[in-house]
Design an enzyme around this catalytic site. Structure first.
Site, short mmCIF file in Angstrom:
data_model
loop_
_atom_site.label_atom_id
_atom_site.label_comp_id
_atom_site.label_asym_id
_atom_site.label_seq_id
_atom_site.Cartn_x
_atom_site.Cartn_y
_atom_site.Cartn_z
N GLY A 110 -7.76 -7.12 -12.24
CA GLY A 110 -6.41 -6.68 -12.56
C GLY A 110 -5.48 -7.17 -11.47
O GLY A 110 -4.97 -6.39 -10.66
N THR A 111 -5.32 -8.51 -11.44
CA THR A 111 -4.55 -9.10 -10.34
C THR A 111 -3.08 -9.20 -10.72
O THR A 111 -2.53 -10.28 -10.87
CB THR A 111 -5.14 -10.48 -9.97
OG1 THR A 111 -6.58 -10.37 -9.94
CG2 THR A 111 -4.66 -10.94 -8.61
N GLY A 112 -2.48 -8.05 -10.93
CA GLY A 112 -1.04 -8.00 -11.20
C GLY A 112 -0.31 -7.72 -9.90
O GLY A 112 -0.66 -8.26 -8.85
N ALA A 113 0.67 -6.84 -9.97
CA ALA A 113 1.47 -6.53 -8.79
C ALA A 113 0.63 -5.80 -7.74
O ALA A 113 0.56 -6.21 -6.58
CB ALA A 113 2.67 -5.68 -9.19
N LYS A 154 0.25 12.97 -6.81
CA LYS A 154 1.07 11.81 -7.17
C LYS A 154 1.70 12.02 -8.56
O LYS A 154 2.81 11.58 -8.82
CB LYS A 154 0.27 10.50 -7.15
CG LYS A 154 1.22 9.31 -7.30
CD LYS A 154 0.63 7.94 -7.18
CE LYS A 154 1.77 6.92 -7.33
NZ LYS A 154 1.29 5.57 -7.63
N ASN A 205 5.20 11.13 -10.72
CA ASN A 205 5.13 10.24 -11.88
C ASN A 205 5.53 10.91 -13.19
O ASN A 205 6.21 10.30 -14.02
CB ASN A 205 3.70 9.69 -12.04
CG ASN A 205 3.47 8.45 -11.20
OD1 ASN A 205 4.41 7.74 -10.85
ND2 ASN A 205 2.21 8.18 -10.88
N SER A 257 7.82 1.82 -12.84
CA SER A 257 6.94 0.83 -13.48
C SER A 257 6.97 1.00 -15.00
O SER A 257 6.89 0.04 -15.75
CB SER A 257 5.52 0.98 -12.97
OG SER A 257 5.02 2.26 -13.30
#
Lengths: 370, 370
Positions: free
Chosen positions: A69-72, A247, A251, A318
């Site tokens: 999951g190489t996103g942000a 968290k 959110n 997001s």
């Protein structure tokens, strides 16, 4: 710990700590005391360094890390771990060719840098021997089955690090890999993938990580040290599940309202007394659910989150970015899972239920019109 | 009653009643029993007509009616009253020139017709002697002060008819004109202003009117007869305030969700179990507020409204149309006023509170980006 430690010059370490202390003092990140504790522990590290007890790593092999999951999130923290000396590879799909050719360019408020993965693969099965750590930065969506996606590359000693939103997202992975250590990760960061091989880091960046479901973990400590060594504040918690609930206090109101309120940043969401009241009601519902689930949060967490957000630079969530780009939103991770816990424990959460139903309708509509 | 009665041929009256009976049986309008009662009373009128007891009006002068707010509602019902023989004038602002020149063209499922007002004025002060009735079709928005707008033309015998959404909207007008009769009006109709001098009537059309706050009214009966004479089902209620709450049972969920759910018609809003539950919760909140305010509604009203809406042709709410056209929405009339009543009586309405806050944020955003 599987090594990779590097000694940092005292000056840059102190400046890093000071500038972050200044930053947090100004902006009061939602969970402010975490930040302070993180800085305190970093100053402790500095003291140890001064006493010559922390040395450059003598470990023969830096840890092998695979980012899935190489996103942000995956791109940013994967890149930071590479900076810290780890051997970081990345699974890329749509960005495969671009990242192979040029790596990932990260424009960061902490200083721009290039993340050149050791290897870029389009599927985990191509990676080779199981890595020491899998860093999962995938979005939490019903159609993404994390355990299935990483199965081919999980070895007996692989630690699975889930840097993802939501509560109750670790259990399904833990069930599939009962003998592997699972680390829950929470990123307090404003970071966006702006295009193939391009990530923009706008603000914050602190991590909280901890062994799932709870307890000490040398592997978590090791990972935190890697991050801290490159000035990413990373705190190790012994109560990862409570950290997830904590968290969610931020959110659960801000992500949904940013979309449903017509496309609002954090400032606009706190601009009217009615919206502040709504934010507070939702945070209180999260606290009640967390308490019923056995993870009580300190009573001041609601006010702290509101005050902290008020002091932040206006920030686009997001979920709003996903919505604006026509992508599915993390509705279940941000609301659905918590509401299922609420129902299990007989806790009423009508404000969250309303947001949840509206977001599901919006999400459905987005998919239909795509 | 100030006359204007016209004898209708038996055949057209019966056909009108039968076709409407068929229509309502098919579509089950939200408040189905009202429709049935309306048709029953129309059949009673027909029976009277057969016995020769209902004759053409012998009144020397048909009623003079001034329509204020000549949009979709005002244009349609004003036009129908003109068809019924009343002397109907209209206050027009933006559409003044077009309506002066060409009148208002109404494309109606009941048959197209042209409404040529007796007079078109751009301000009530130009109208002349006070009318018998003022028909207010204005939207209910904080910036529109109905009483002030009509003050110049209200005479001692003028009846003020408020065909508008919302609860507690009649009292402010009644306070300014304590000696005038106020009639609350509720329109169950799908009608849209499609351009200057153009109105589209897509479905339904039934009216419920009644003296505010309650009781018998010859003037309401007279107005209803005018409407019924031109096949507009119009029922007279002796409990206008309860009728307002009853209409809110439909409006409070469907108008807000249509906007906040991403632009949905009635069918889409009832397509998932979650959204049906949300609709139901909101309807139940309206019922609890109405009961606390002394206007209990029958317990079956919630299920009736859901079933009826399910059978309707997919319908786009007025709030969604306003939103899509960048106009302010009736947030206070549809939610805000009811919530103030809820607070006054200590009734919790968290689902409505959530919708209200979100809509206020959306409305604010619309105004900012206009």
């Amino acid at each position: 710990m599987v090594g990779g430690r590097r000694e940092l010059p005292f000056r840059s370490c102190l400046l890093g700590a000071m500038s972050r202390l200044g930053k947090f003092a100004q902006t009061s990140l939602p969970i402010n005391d975490y930040a302070k504790r993180s800085i305190t522990s970093e100053l402790r590290v500095r003291a140890l360094m001064e006493r010559g007890k922390v040395l450059a790593s003598q470990s023969p092999s830096p840890p092998r890390i695979l980012v899935v999951g190489t996103g942000a999130i995956g791109g940013f923290y994967g890149g930071k771990l590479a900076q810290a000396g780890a051997r970081v590879s990345a699974v890329c799909r749509s960005d495969y060719k671009v990242v192979c050719a040029n790596g990932i360019h990260i424009n960061s408020v902490w200083g721009d840098f290039l993340f050149k993965p050791e290897r870029v693969v389009s599927d985990v099965s191509e990676y080779g021997p199981p890595p020491d750590y899998i860093l999962v930065g995938l979005k939490v969506l019903p159609e993404i089955e994390t355990a299935g996606m990483i199965k081919a590359v999980v070895g007996p000693d692989t630690v699975i690090v889930l840097v993802q939103n939501g509560v109750e997202i670790d259990q399904p992975v833990a069930r599939v890999f009962p003998d592997n250590e699972i680390i829950s990760g929470l990123a307090f960061i404003c970071v966006t993938r702006t295009g193939p091989g391009r990530v923009e880091h706008i603000d914050f960046g602190r991590l909280v990580i901890g062994r799932f479901p709870a307890g000490n973990s040398d592997r978590a400590e090791g990972l935190a040290e890697l991050f801290n060594n490159v000035n990413v504040p990373c705190e190790v918690t012994q109560d990862a599940v409570t950290a997830r609930w904590r968290k969610l206090v931020w959110n659960a109101p801000f992500n949904p309202i940013s979309v449903l309120g017509g496309g609002l940043d954090t400032k606009a969401m706190l601009d009217t007394p009615e919206s502040v009241t709504l934010v507070r009601r939702i945070m209180e519902e999260v606290c009640r659910i967390a308490e019923a689930a056995g993870h009580p949060l300190p009573s001041e967490v609601v006010q702290q989150n509101i005050d902290g957000t008020r002091k932040m630079e206006p920030y686009k969530t997001s979920m709003l970015i996903d919505f604006e780009e026509g992508r599915p939103m993390e509705v279940e991770a941000i609301l659905g899972d918590a509401l299922r816990v609420a129902r299990r424990h007989g806790v009423a959460a009508p404000h969250m239920e309303t947001l949840y139903t509206l977001l599901k309708l919006v999400d459905r509509r987005t998919l239909q019109t795509r």
